[in-house]
Motif scaffolding. Structure first.
Motif, short mmCIF file in Angstrom:
data_model
loop_
_atom_site.label_atom_id
_atom_site.label_comp_id
_atom_site.label_asym_id
_atom_site.label_seq_id
_atom_site.Cartn_x
_atom_site.Cartn_y
_atom_site.Cartn_z
N GLU A 96 -46.54 -21.27 37.37
CA GLU A 96 -45.30 -22.01 37.58
C GLU A 96 -45.30 -23.35 36.85
OE1 GLU A 96 -43.77 -22.04 41.71
OE2 GLU A 96 -45.57 -20.89 42.18
N SER A 97 -46.48 -23.90 36.61
CA SER A 97 -46.58 -25.25 36.08
C SER A 97 -46.21 -25.36 34.61
CB SER A 97 -48.01 -25.78 36.25
OG SER A 97 -48.40 -25.78 37.60
N GLN A 98 -46.33 -24.27 33.86
CA GLN A 98 -46.27 -24.37 32.41
C GLN A 98 -44.86 -24.33 31.82
OE1 GLN A 98 -48.72 -22.31 33.97
NE2 GLN A 98 -50.08 -24.06 33.70
N GLY A 99 -43.88 -23.85 32.55
CA GLY A 99 -42.52 -23.78 32.02
C GLY A 99 -42.40 -22.91 30.79
N LEU A 100 -43.07 -21.77 30.78
CA LEU A 100 -43.12 -20.93 29.59
C LEU A 100 -41.81 -20.18 29.33
CD1 LEU A 100 -46.75 -19.51 29.95
CD2 LEU A 100 -45.93 -21.36 28.46
N GLU A 101 -40.91 -20.19 30.29
CA GLU A 101 -39.60 -19.58 30.04
C GLU A 101 -38.90 -20.24 28.86
OE1 GLU A 101 -40.67 -19.48 34.41
OE2 GLU A 101 -40.56 -21.03 32.84
N THR A 102 -39.05 -21.55 28.75
CA THR A 102 -38.45 -22.28 27.63
C THR A 102 -39.03 -21.82 26.30
OG1 THR A 102 -38.04 -24.22 29.00
CG2 THR A 102 -38.14 -24.57 26.63
N VAL A 103 -40.32 -21.56 26.28
CA VAL A 103 -40.97 -21.11 25.05
C VAL A 103 -40.45 -19.74 24.63
CG1 VAL A 103 -43.19 -20.64 23.95
CG2 VAL A 103 -43.01 -22.46 25.67
N ILE A 104 -40.26 -18.85 25.58
CA ILE A 104 -39.73 -17.52 25.26
C ILE A 104 -38.32 -17.63 24.70
CG2 ILE A 104 -39.01 -15.31 26.26
CD1 ILE A 104 -41.33 -15.58 28.23
N ARG A 105 -37.51 -18.48 25.28
CA ARG A 105 -36.13 -18.64 24.77
C ARG A 105 -36.13 -19.27 23.38
NH1 ARG A 105 -35.39 -20.00 30.47
NH2 ARG A 105 -34.21 -18.28 31.45
N VAL B 201 -49.33 -26.72 24.20
CA VAL B 201 -49.68 -27.27 25.50
C VAL B 201 -48.36 -27.57 26.19
CG1 VAL B 201 -50.72 -29.18 26.77
CG2 VAL B 201 -51.89 -28.23 24.77
N SER B 202 -48.13 -26.95 27.33
CA SER B 202 -46.81 -27.03 27.95
C SER B 202 -46.92 -27.29 29.44
CB SER B 202 -46.05 -25.72 27.71
OG SER B 202 -44.77 -25.75 28.33
N LEU B 203 -46.09 -28.21 29.94
CA LEU B 203 -45.91 -28.46 31.37
C LEU B 203 -44.42 -28.61 31.64
CD1 LEU B 203 -48.73 -31.07 32.18
CD2 LEU B 203 -48.68 -28.67 32.88
N ARG B 204 -43.96 -28.03 32.72
CA ARG B 204 -42.54 -28.13 33.03
C ARG B 204 -42.15 -29.60 33.24
NH1 ARG B 204 -41.54 -24.57 38.10
NH2 ARG B 204 -39.55 -25.68 38.10
N PRO B 205 -40.96 -30.00 32.85
CA PRO B 205 -40.61 -31.43 32.84
C PRO B 205 -40.07 -31.96 34.16
CG PRO B 205 -38.84 -30.15 31.85
CD PRO B 205 -39.93 -29.17 32.19
N ASP B 206 -39.82 -31.09 35.14
CA ASP B 206 -39.11 -31.51 36.35
C ASP B 206 -40.04 -31.81 37.52
OD1 ASP B 206 -39.73 -28.80 36.35
OD2 ASP B 206 -38.09 -28.27 37.72
N ASP C 75 -46.41 -36.40 34.99
CA ASP C 75 -46.51 -37.60 34.17
C ASP C 75 -47.94 -38.11 34.10
OD1 ASP C 75 -43.93 -37.81 33.31
OD2 ASP C 75 -43.28 -39.22 34.86
N TRP C 76 -48.77 -37.76 35.07
CA TRP C 76 -50.18 -38.16 35.04
C TRP C 76 -51.09 -36.94 35.16
CZ3 TRP C 76 -46.67 -40.30 38.58
CH2 TRP C 76 -46.67 -39.75 39.85
N THR C 77 -50.71 -35.87 34.46
CA THR C 77 -51.50 -34.64 34.39
C THR C 77 -51.74 -34.29 32.93
OG1 THR C 77 -50.57 -33.79 36.47
CG2 THR C 77 -51.56 -32.18 34.96
N GLY D 293 -47.09 -30.22 21.68
CA GLY D 293 -47.11 -30.63 23.07
C GLY D 293 -45.72 -30.69 23.68
N VAL D 294 -45.45 -29.82 24.63
CA VAL D 294 -44.21 -29.88 25.41
C VAL D 294 -44.60 -30.54 26.73
CG1 VAL D 294 -42.23 -28.58 26.27
CG2 VAL D 294 -43.49 -27.75 24.26
N VAL D 295 -44.91 -31.83 26.64
CA VAL D 295 -45.46 -32.59 27.76
C VAL D 295 -44.89 -34.01 27.71
CG1 VAL D 295 -47.62 -31.28 28.00
CG2 VAL D 295 -47.49 -33.16 26.35
#
Length: 414
Positions: free
Chosen positions: A232-241, A301-306, A311-313, A330-332
């Protein structure tokens, strides 16, 4: 001196916490400490080849532990494989380990200092209990931003989760030392009144990671790799789109996902619904891992933005990507973005599909854009080499023992 570690992953598994603590245990042993590691049975899913050797057996520790690679003693608790790989199943597995860790830990000699590493939140209960029963200084290592991350992810809404948050925060306050892996979370804990907080970041054993030369490519080509947890943390749905957006363009941009996780099935379904723009492969180890890095021109390297706690990971995979010499996309945000920018081997992209697709097209048009010329490895050498980090942790553990005075040091063995 003697240290006892309560953790949820250790050799022969191959996981980020295992890599960190195998290096730290080696540092303790090099400094003359005795080390006991209390850990569940190894999960075959995290062992290269799914090994079923004697070290995976619950009985392998016996009454006196089992000698580990670095001269440590490894004490295995039991686990319940039927709990499965879901979030709730993993949590219940951690509860079983935490409860079992208390009697198992008593088989070993009383330590001078006890270390419990989080996540695997229930282990903090075992750590706190053992520190009180054995009158031992306690170090709590927070490798993720808990309990903040629990609130962001929505797992702290139930009664059990709220109780777990209370216990984690209470243990942080009562610990002799809290260690974080990022400066931002250390500052957050200090603002909450945690007494002693230190930072020992994540990293990799640089001398054991051979750099991989950048692939020669022509304008218009780009290989994009995401290798890691599909959660859930990585927000990979955005990458697929984003992959779907570039599929029909003139560029030859290929996107691969390699790994597993709780969201793998959902991501696969989304990928299929968009015409499979991403190639999805199972997790790899060893030579297979290096082959994937050699294929890639840029690694994600991807983390969901919401989730504010991100911000400190800093994803632990970041350091490995820099060490092998790969360009990083980096999508961070926050501290992870600052680290990547400081390395000089990365590009930071907003977390939306259109921006990511435009970035890939930019990289594809300019083959020189993904040649990082050793800058990432240089940064790791200065800031994230695990042996150096391990020596720092040993120093902090020694200081913690000494702060507790004669009663704590009466059991010193060196």
């Amino acid at each position: 001196m003697r240290v006892q570690l309560i953790t949820h992953s250790y050799l022969p598994e191959r996981t980020p916490p295992q890599r960190r603590w195998a290096a730290f245990v080696e540092a303790f042993r090099d400094a003359g400490w005795d080390v006991d590691v209390v850990v569940p049975q190894a999960d075959p899913g995290h062992v290269p080849g799914g090994g079923q050797g004697s070290e995976i057996s619950a009985a392998s520790a016996g009454a006196h532990g089992r000698w580990g690679t670095h001269g440590e003693r490894v004490w295995r608790t039991w686990s319940i494989p039927a709990l499965g790989a879901t979030r709730d199943g993993r949590f219940l597995g951690h509860v079983v380990h935490a409860l079992a860790a208390i009697p198992v830990a008593f088989r070993a000699e009383r330590p001078d200092v006890l270390v419990v590493t989080v996540p695997a939140l229930p282990t903090v209960v075992a750590g706190w209990t053992l520190s009180k029963l054995r009158r031992t200084p306690l170090i709590v290592e927070m490798r993720d931003a808990w309990p903040d991350l629990a609130r962001d992810s929505g797992v702290s809404t139930g009664l059990l989760s709220r109780a777990m948050e209370y216990l984690v925060t209470g243990t942080q306050r009562s610990a002799d030392l809290v260690v974080t892996v990022t400066q931002g979370f250390a500052e957050r804990l200090s603002e909450r009144g945690i007494r002693v907080v230190e930072v020992v970041g994540n990293g990799v054993p640089l001398s054991r990671i051979e750099p991989i030369p950048a692939r020669d490519r022509i304008p218009g080509e780009l290989n994009v790799l995401y290798l890691g947890n599909h959660g859930e943390s990585q927000g990979l749905e955005t990458v697929i789109r984003a992959a779907a957006l570039v599929r029909e363009g003139p560029e030859r941009i290929t996107v691969r996902f390699v790994g597993s996780g709780t969201q793998r099935d959902a991501l696969s379904a989304l990928n299929d619904s968009l015409g499979a723009p991403v190639i999805m492969l199972d997790a790899v180890h060893g030579a297979g891992l290096r082959a994937q890095y050699a294929w890639a021109d840029t690694c994600l390297v991807s983390l969901r933005p919401d989730w504010p706690s991100f911000d400190w990971t800093i994803p632990s995979k970041t350091y490995e990507l820099l060490a092998v010499g790969r360009h990083v996309t980096g999508v961070v945000t926050g501290e992870a973005a600052r680290v990547l920018e400081e390395s000089g081997a990365a590009s930071i992209v907003p977390a939306d599909a259109a921006s990511l697709a435009a970035h890939w097209r930019h990289l594809a048009a300019r083959p020189e854009s993904t040649a990082v010329d050793g800058r990432g490895r240089d940064w790791v050498h200065r800031h994230a080499d695990l042996p150096d980090l391990g020596r720092r942790f040993v120093g902090l553990a020694r200081e913690t023992v000494l702060r507790r005075g004669p009663r704590a040091t009466a059991y010193n063995r060196h």
